[in-house]
Design a protein around this motif. Structure first.
Motif, mmCIF file in Angstrom:
data_model
loop_
_atom_site.group_PDB
_atom_site.id
_atom_site.type_symbol
_atom_site.label_atom_id
_atom_site.label_comp_id
_atom_site.label_asym_id
_atom_site.label_seq_id
_atom_site.Cartn_x
_atom_site.Cartn_y
_atom_site.Cartn_z
ATOM 1 N N GLY A 34 -10.204 3.956 11.895
ATOM 2 C CA GLY A 34 -10.380 3.635 10.485
ATOM 3 C C GLY A 34 -11.316 4.616 9.807
ATOM 4 N N CYS A 35 -11.064 4.880 8.534
ATOM 5 C CA CYS A 35 -11.846 5.881 7.797
ATOM 6 C C CYS A 35 -13.312 5.471 7.614
ATOM 7 N N PHE A 36 -13.640 4.186 7.806
ATOM 8 C CA PHE A 36 -15.025 3.727 7.675
ATOM 9 C C PHE A 36 -15.682 3.458 9.029
ATOM 10 N N SER A 37 -15.041 3.862 10.107
ATOM 11 C CA SER A 37 -15.525 3.537 11.454
ATOM 12 C C SER A 37 -16.775 4.305 11.847
ATOM 13 N N ARG A 46 -16.179 3.084 0.553
ATOM 14 C CA ARG A 46 -16.610 1.677 0.518
ATOM 15 C C ARG A 46 -17.116 1.243 -0.857
ATOM 16 N N LEU A 47 -17.686 2.170 -1.619
ATOM 17 C CA LEU A 47 -18.253 1.832 -2.925
ATOM 18 C C LEU A 47 -17.324 2.143 -4.090
ATOM 19 N N ALA A 48 -16.101 2.514 -3.796
ATOM 20 C CA ALA A 48 -15.138 2.854 -4.851
ATOM 21 C C ALA A 48 -14.747 1.602 -5.642
ATOM 22 N N LEU A 72 -6.564 5.723 9.891
ATOM 23 C CA LEU A 72 -6.198 4.503 9.180
ATOM 24 C C LEU A 72 -6.983 4.446 7.871
ATOM 25 N N PRO A 73 -6.333 4.067 6.779
ATOM 26 C CA PRO A 73 -7.021 3.996 5.486
ATOM 27 C C PRO A 73 -7.927 2.772 5.397
ATOM 28 N N GLY A 74 -8.827 2.818 4.441
ATOM 29 C CA GLY A 74 -9.650 1.663 4.132
ATOM 30 C C GLY A 74 -8.890 0.738 3.200
ATOM 31 N N ARG A 75 -9.074 -0.558 3.388
ATOM 32 C CA ARG A 75 -8.438 -1.538 2.516
ATOM 33 C C ARG A 75 -9.494 -2.565 2.127
ATOM 34 N N LEU A 130 -15.346 -5.749 -4.608
ATOM 35 C CA LEU A 130 -14.441 -5.473 -3.493
ATOM 36 C C LEU A 130 -15.059 -5.885 -2.167
ATOM 37 N N MET A 131 -14.251 -6.490 -1.326
ATOM 38 C CA MET A 131 -14.662 -6.866 0.022
ATOM 39 C C MET A 131 -13.770 -6.098 0.996
ATOM 40 N N PRO A 132 -14.344 -5.129 1.730
ATOM 41 C CA PRO A 132 -13.531 -4.382 2.694
ATOM 42 C C PRO A 132 -12.911 -5.319 3.730
#
Length: 113
Positions: free
Chosen positions: A34-37, A85-87, A67-70, A97-99
């Motif tokens: 994942g892109c936030f991993s 994450r802050l977009a 994998l993209p963030g959702r 937004l809640m990841p």
């Protein structure tokens, strides 16, 4: 470098699966990241080669799948793809937004010889 310990975990899983399925050698290990991993892919690749020495996956190719963030937007109540994450929400511009995905890392599959 936590990538070394990640690879040690991968090695454990790979060896357990190889033993369970009577596999002598692994050709390819595919992992989804994942892109936030927070995984440094270059460090993971280096650590993989080092940690797999002497295992059934020695010389195996490591394939990393991004994998993209959702996130769930609580302003428009949609699940959306985000790159940061802050977009803000790409659909409504909202900021609530809640990841829900993007911080995972998992073995997708193994290719055996």
């Amino acid at each position: 470098m936590h990538e070394m310990s990640l690879c040690e975990g991968i090695r454990t899983i790979v060896e357990e699966q190889a033993q369970a399925h009577n596999v002598a050698a692994i050709k390819t290990v595919r992992v989804e990241i994942g892109c936030f991993s927070g995984v440094e892919k270059q460090a993971l690749s280096f650590a993989f080669d080092v940690v797999m020495r002497g295992s059934v996956a020695e010389g195996a190719k490591l394939v990393m799948i991004d994998l993209p963030g959702r996130a769930m937007c609580y302003d428009c109540m949609k699940e959306v793809q985000i790159d940061d994450r802050l977009a803000p929400c790409p659909d409504c511009g909202g900021g609530k937004l809640m990841p829900v995905a993007g911080d995972e890392m998992r073995i997708k599959d193994l290719e055996v010889v």
